[in-house]
Design a protein around this motif. Sequence first.
Motif, PDB file in Angstrom:
ATOM      1  N   ASN A 175      -0.294   3.700 -11.560  1.00  0.00           N
ATOM      2  CA  ASN A 175      -1.417   2.777 -11.379  1.00  0.00           C
ATOM      3  C   ASN A 175      -1.132   1.384 -11.932  1.00  0.00           C
ATOM      4  O   ASN A 175      -1.774   0.406 -11.537  1.00  0.00           O
TER       5      ASN A 175
ATOM      6  N   LYS B  61      -0.026   9.408  -9.234  1.00  0.00           N
ATOM      7  CA  LYS B  61      -0.944   8.281  -9.014  1.00  0.00           C
ATOM      8  C   LYS B  61      -1.329   7.633 -10.340  1.00  0.00           C
ATOM      9  O   LYS B  61      -1.294   6.394 -10.474  1.00  0.00           O
TER      10      LYS B  61
ATOM     11  N   LYS C  98       0.849  -1.188   0.000  1.00  0.00           N
ATOM     12  CA  LYS C  98       0.000   0.000   0.000  1.00  0.00           C
ATOM     13  C   LYS C  98       0.883   1.235   0.000  1.00  0.00           C
ATOM     14  O   LYS C  98       1.798   1.361   0.814  1.00  0.00           O
TER      15      LYS C  98
ATOM     16  N   VAL D  58      -3.003   5.471  -2.594  1.00  0.00           N
ATOM     17  CA  VAL D  58      -3.971   6.403  -2.008  1.00  0.00           C
ATOM     18  C   VAL D  58      -3.341   7.795  -1.967  1.00  0.00           C
ATOM     19  O   VAL D  58      -2.179   7.946  -1.570  1.00  0.00           O
TER      20      VAL D  58
ATOM     21  N   GLU E 185      -3.908   4.516   7.511  1.00  0.00           N
ATOM     22  CA  GLU E 185      -3.907   3.836   6.213  1.00  0.00           C
ATOM     23  C   GLU E 185      -3.009   2.596   6.222  1.00  0.00           C
ATOM     24  O   GLU E 185      -3.041   1.795   5.296  1.00  0.00           O
TER      25      GLU E 185
ATOM     26  N   ASN F  45       1.830  -2.973  -9.224  1.00  0.00           N
ATOM     27  CA  ASN F  45       0.997  -3.867  -8.430  1.00  0.00           C
ATOM     28  C   ASN F  45       0.929  -3.395  -6.982  1.00  0.00           C
ATOM     29  O   ASN F  45       1.490  -4.007  -6.073  1.00  0.00           O
ATOM     30  N   SER F  46       0.250  -2.264  -6.778  1.00  0.00           N
ATOM     31  CA  SER F  46       0.119  -1.682  -5.442  1.00  0.00           C
ATOM     32  C   SER F  46      -1.197  -0.928  -5.342  1.00  0.00           C
ATOM     33  O   SER F  46      -1.769  -0.490  -6.358  1.00  0.00           O
ATOM     34  N   GLU F  47      -1.667  -0.754  -4.115  1.00  0.00           N
ATOM     35  CA  GLU F  47      -2.808   0.120  -3.861  1.00  0.00           C
ATOM     36  C   GLU F  47      -2.257   1.511  -3.567  1.00  0.00           C
ATOM     37  O   GLU F  47      -1.443   1.673  -2.665  1.00  0.00           O
TER      38      GLU F  47
END
Length: 590
Positions: A27, A23, A2, A34, A54, A30-32
């Motif tokens: 994208n 961002k 993350k 925020v 978070e 391979n990550s989230e």
Amino acid sequence: MKVVLSTLNAKYIHSSLALKYLKMACNIVNSEIVVKEYTINNDLLVILSDIYSEKPDIIGLSCYIWNIDMTLKLAGLLKKVLPKVVIILGGPEVSYDPLDVMKRNIGIDYVVQGEGEDTLRALLTALTSNTTIHTIEGLSFRQKEEIIVGKPQIIGIINTIPFPYRDSDMEQLKDKIIYYESARGCPFSCQYCLSSASSGVRFLNLDRVYKELEFFIRHNVRQVKFVDRTFNAKKEHYLPILRFLATQDCRTNFHFEIAVDLLDDEVLTFLKDVPVGRFQFEIGIQSTYEPTLNKISRHNNWSKIVENVTGIISNQNIHVHLDLIVGLPYEGYMQFEQSFNDVYQLGPHMLQIGFLKMLKGAGLRNIANECGYVFLDEAPYEVLSNDSLTYGEVRKLKIVEEVFNQVYNTGRFKYTLDFLIRLHGGNAFRFYHDLSTYWEEEQLHLVAHSNKSIFKYLLDFCSIHHEKEISVCQEFLKFDALMSEKGTIQPEFLSWNQDQWIEEKNEFWRNANVVRNYIPDYIFTTWRDLKKKYRIEVFSIDLLEYIKQPGKISYKKKPILFSYGQDNTQYQYIACDDFKKIEGRDYHAL
């Protein structure tokens, strides 16, 4: 993994274009990811708590002169509460001295230098796949006890960068300024600017620009602020964009930074007919003193600037914002006075007096000792003095700036200022200098001010410096008050004639046939509604004659009708014959 990308904006209304770009560019990793935006006015522990919640594995922080100190403190705290987290810094404030930043802040793991989309994407890919980072360009990092330093990177083809906005973003951005770029880089190398650290301009494809601008129009955005360093660097790029925007049916205002002396006759002719309020131009003059301009590698075609700015303002459809900088090489107090007067006489809607900052990466920082510069050691590195300007003079100009913002840039005192400057022999800077001296003597620079109080200060200043003209000054202040903010500011000390001429005013409003000579669609509804839309004030001087022939004062009582529309205020004389004569009143002056 993350990833939290974050920054501290200077104000709530600002938004970070950089984080949105990063961002979208990352994208595919391979990550989230925020994005969390705060302001420098938020409590540091509140920000820490929010980011901690978070549970990030990686944190990227965007650094600028307005947030660097707070950001470094935040980074240190994040490392305390999340000791295993990877912290990455980026942005102009760390791109040019990553070695020093990383030495002084042991919790910083990486610094992304320059335009970060490709570098950050490569770094995140490496971190998530446990591959080497040594070949990544634009990256500084730790290798055991050593810090490996990279070089700031520039993305050659910016059309590969994704559009940073999505439909889902727009609701949370509805109260903020929307930033956009159609090009990166600048054709000039002004030594006070970070653009001097690189060269060349890279442009987005026009079809892409049209599509992206339609996105903002579709979302009914109030203002789009282009961050292109010099929007009109290439006519084949900028003029089609302006033509496209001029034909749109929208309320959106588009703000551009331009070099006004590059505009040719074709462009100036086109600009005459663009919709009112569609465009806003910010024009950096900075100085009109030639030795200064030469030293900072800047060329101003002054005669062309005067011609073009005067023409654009006369069209009354484009807001014009001009800039000056205090503290440039060789420009002392007297030279700045001349630069100020040169620019002021152009009559911009706004004139910003900025103070030179010795930005990391800017050319002037390299010759600071040569010019005797003394400046803040920490951000924002603002200049305190140099060989041409003492600290006392810089301090004085700080107060001039405050006064100027309060009385000129608010737009409330157009006619009063013109009158008072004429009493100062036409020297605008001398007037603002004297007004700032009064301001400081009264310690007004130490307190906040209401809108009404500024009227009182101008009246008091006039009573000190021009006692004989105090009654005339009152009339100009009354006129300016009725012209701004739909007449809602009516300081009681200005001797309004609300309790005078009452019968004449009532007779006028009751005679619909007469009123329609001034307000064609007039229909009497209620007195309350009438007071919201209109105001009649009888002045003791002929103000409209003064406006037509500046400097001419005629002592004649004149009734003026103010009409308050949704977007503007209109004024006109009421003819003496229409302002009814009642027995027993003195009308010889009407």
